[in-house]
Design an enzyme around this catalytic site. Structure first.
Site: not given
Lengths: 174, 596
Positions: B60, B122-123, B172, B492
């Site tokens: 993502e 969940f999630q 949802k 760097m």
């Protein structure tokens, strides 16, 4: 124009007119904590239900440059309608409400009542051994009253934080 | 639930259909995303339409960087779709990146159904809570009647004023439920109306200062790019009309043609000697769409001490934040430049051309130091030479070329040695400095410009941070070129350890590197490797010629440092130049070491 080398701190009372929506207080508080600004007092309540507006009063302190930055950052938040620096923009009224519970008997109890009268505090609850006083005023008046109550049996204090408004005909657009 | 808006032409749709319709009505053609439980209704609706193309990324974070690359190379809003919980938290780095660099992105996140919010489902994650300081604004839609309006408003917020990322969190049940759709927002935004038109009085004051200037400098940043190509055209016109020197920030490269003699190169920590000394010695500074960031100013109390400063920015909070300025102009960079041009032409006061000519003689002396000079001798490839040859060979092809980068030495060398003639061709993570930005950003650029040559100039360490996107390149046949300057170090970090930490190379060696040639092949791409200077041009030409994803592994000098450099805590005139030239970091104080 603020001078970056000036390290003088000043207090500022800032009024913010915002959308009354979920998360707005978190946005404001998160802005202060995320950028390391002080909050000395913060008060919020809806002021116009029909137009979904709330008004926040923030008392903060910092250099002139920091205060300018605080105002610009607040104004940048999407749900913020208007930001006003009451301290800078002229005379203003600043009030806070305190409820204070004092427990005692005899002479101490009478002394508490006499002082409350002198400070124009109202008795809003009483038992034979306690009072709850309600007192409104500027912060230093409330501080002074609480200090006097301490030796007289001060049990509990709650304060609302500052609500402030400019004197005169000018005001935030609503 | 609020009452549905009573608008003529209102249609009833599912929440998922409303979201897609609103995207279409806002001109969206492509979204970058990754499915999951909470966004299945949206993926189902996507499946049943053809107007919006979905690009399936492999992480993502990459979806957001791809949307950033898409946005920065087109000037349009980039759109991301991810699921709840880990989908949203993985997107956070991309969101902060877009926030810091002012890139318009809309990120749609799935959320557990409203009745489960707060139950540790969940999630489930508190996405609006987590992304509040990571976005310009965010929304949790709890009422389907407000869904269409929220999406329209999100587009307005993302692209208006100083652009930025906006999250819309979509439970949802909202996606499955039915509600009304209205094509456009019903009214102007109630509270957010940024000022784009500059105050004419401030413009006149700026022109008055600029006309009298004896040693002027124009310093511009990403705001000019964000304003659109017209702003870059106006900037070029203004610089040529006034004859003033111009320098760009890392974010602003391409706004002014690098080949123009008025261009001093990039300024700041790894900017050119002439740009930084011009900033230090100028008497009037015009800053447009730049924010006086610490990488640009060096030590603040020694920054351009003798100058009057004019600062034009669309974000009032950027003005007087780090540096006190004399003239503040709030407005869109393009509108400001148009107003400055008009006012300059109308103003009858003469410009001090003699003083300007003397100033240019001084600048030419600084230029004669050739601060970007390097010596390519022997077989070992100098990284600067690799970038320079990449620039020269791509220019020979005449193809429209877009460069993205990861973060580190290679990024600075790309900024120093690749000349940009036009805006929107340079995509780099400036503010946040996100390693792993370049490959997904290049993906987004290539989606927007299928015919263009898109190159990610990378380091061998950074590229591994989002290497999984090679799979996305293969799936969509995106011929992105990954040009790795491989010095086997986080360069760097190694450079700072050498200069500031006694050469103790703590954890900065890139051990156990993959075989990048085989790695490219395993992802259905082409792998090339240049080990000596003799291989370099051939590899670059082959990389460009191949119409497939390519990783070109360029083995470069491990010990090379990136110069010039303003050490942390130092001033513009305390710059250190390359090997054999003046200056050292011996004088860096503990105070300076604290700075990053």
């Amino acid at each position: 124009m603020p001078d970056p080398t000036d390290t003088t701190q000043r207090a500022a009372t800032i009024a913010v007119l915002v959308e009354n929506e979920a998360g707005i207080l978190a946005r404001v508080v998160g802005l202060f904590s995320g950028r390391g600004y002080n909050i000395e007092s913060l008060t919020v309540a809806p002021v116009d239900e029909a137009r979904r507006l709330s008004r926040i009063t923030i008392v903060t302190s910092g250099t002139d440059m920091v205060i300018e930055q605080i105002k610009a950052q607040l104004d940048r938040l999407v749900p913020v309608h208007q930001v006003s620096d009451l301290t800078l923009e002229g005379p203003h009224l600043s009030r806070e409400l305190m409820l204070i519970k004092v427990v005692g008997r005899g002479e101490q109890r009478l002394e508490a009542l006499r002082l409350a009268d002198a400070f124009r505090a109202r008795v809003v609850d009483a038992t034979t051994e306690s009072f709850v006083f309600e007192i409104t005023g500027a912060g230093d008046k409330l501080d002074a009253f609480a200090a006097l109550m301490r030796p007289l049996g001060l049990r509990e204090v709650v304060r609302t934080g500052v609500a402030a408004i400019a004197r005169g005909p000018h005001g935030l657009r609503t | 639930m609020s009452a549905p808006p009573q608008t003529a032409g209102t249609r009833t749709m599912t929440g998922a259909e409303i979201v897609l319709q609103a995207l279409k009505d806002n001109g969206v053609e492509v979204i970058f995303g990754y499915p999951g439980g909470a966004v299945l209704p949206l993926y189902d609706a996507l499946f049943q339409q053809n107007a919006i193309r979905h690009i399936l990324v492999r992480h993502e974070q990459a979806a957001v960087h791809a949307a950033e690359g898409y946005a920065r190379s087109t000037g349009r809003v980039g759109v991301v779709l991810v699921t709840s919980g880990p989908g949203a938290t993985n997107a956070v780095t991309g969101l902060v990146d877009a926030l810091m660099d002012s890139i318009p992105v809309i990120c749609l996140t799935g959320q557990v159904p409203t009745h489960l919010i707060g139950n540790d489902a969940f999630q489930e994650a508190d996405t609006t809570g987590i992304t509040r300081p990571a976005t310009k604004h965010n929304y949790l839609v709890k009422d389907i009647n407000r869904l269409a309006e929220t999406v329209h408003e999100a587009f307005y917020v993302a692209k208006s004023g100083r652009p930025g990322p906006v999250v819309i969190d979509l439970p949802k049940d909202i996606l499955i439920g039915k509600g009304p759709y209205a094509e456009a927002p019903s009214a102007p935004h109630r509270s957010y109306r940024p000022q784009t038109e500059p105050d004419p009085q401030a413009i006149r004051e700026a022109v008055r200062l600029l006309k009298r200037a004896k040693r002027p400098v124009i310093y511009t940043g990403g705001g000019v790019i964000n304003s659109g190509p017209e702003a870059s055209r106006l900037l070029t016109e203004f610089v040529r009309l006034t004859g003033m020197p111009c320098t760009n920030t890392l974010m602003g490269l391409g706004a002014f043609p690098a080949s123009d003699p008025h261009f001093l190169g990039m300024l700041g920590m790894h900017g050119t000697y002439e740009a930084n000394l011009a900033m230090h010695g100028c008497d009037v500074m015009l800053a447009v769409g730049a924010r006086f960031d610490d990488r640009v100013t060096g030590r603040l109390n020694a920054f351009s001490p003798g100058s009057r400063k004019i600062h034009a920015d669309i974000d009032p909070s950027s003005i007087n934040k780090n540096v006190k300025v004399d003239v503040a102009i709030v407005g869109d960079a393009g509108r400001v430049l148009a107003a400055l041009l008009e006012c300059w032409r109308q103003d009858e006061a003469p410009q001090d051309r003699a003083a300007l000519a003397a100033w240019w003689r001084q600048i030419d002396e600084w230029r004669a130091r050739q601060c970007l000079r390097y010596e390519q001798v022997g077989k070992i490839i100098k990284p600067q030479h690799a970038v320079r040859r990449l620039f020269e060979i791509t220019r020979e092809t005449g193809r429209d070329t877009f460069i993205t980068t990861e973060v580190g030495q290679h990024q600075m060398w790309a900024a120093q040695y690749f000349g940009f003639e036009r805006p929107n061709r340079w995509m780099t993570s400036g503010g946040l400095g996100t390693m792993g930005y370049g490959l997904p950003a290049a993906m987004g650029v290539q989606i927007a410009h299928p015919e263009a040559l898109v190159i990610d100039i990378a380091g061998e360490a950074s590229i591994l941070m989002n290497i999984q996107e090679m799979s996305t390149l293969a799936q969509y046949r995106l011929p992105v070129k990954v040009f790795i300057l491989n010095n086997e170090y986080m360069g760097m970090v190694r450079q700072w350890q050498e200069l500031l930490h006694g050469g103790r190379y703590s954890e900065s060696y890139s051990a156990a590197l993959p075989d990048f040639v085989k790695l490219a092949e395993s992802f259905h791409g082409v792998g090339l490797r240049a080990e000596t200077a003799d291989d370099l041009d051939r590899v670059i030409r082959e990389m460009i010629a191949v119409d497939r994803p390519v990783i070109a592994d360029i083995v470069v000098d491990q010990k090379e440092n990136c110069f010039p450099m303003i050490p942390s805590g130092a001033a513009h005139n305390e710059m250190i130049l390359g090997v054999g030239q003046e200056g050292s970091v011996a004088g860096v104080t503990d105070e300076g070491k604290v700075l990053v």
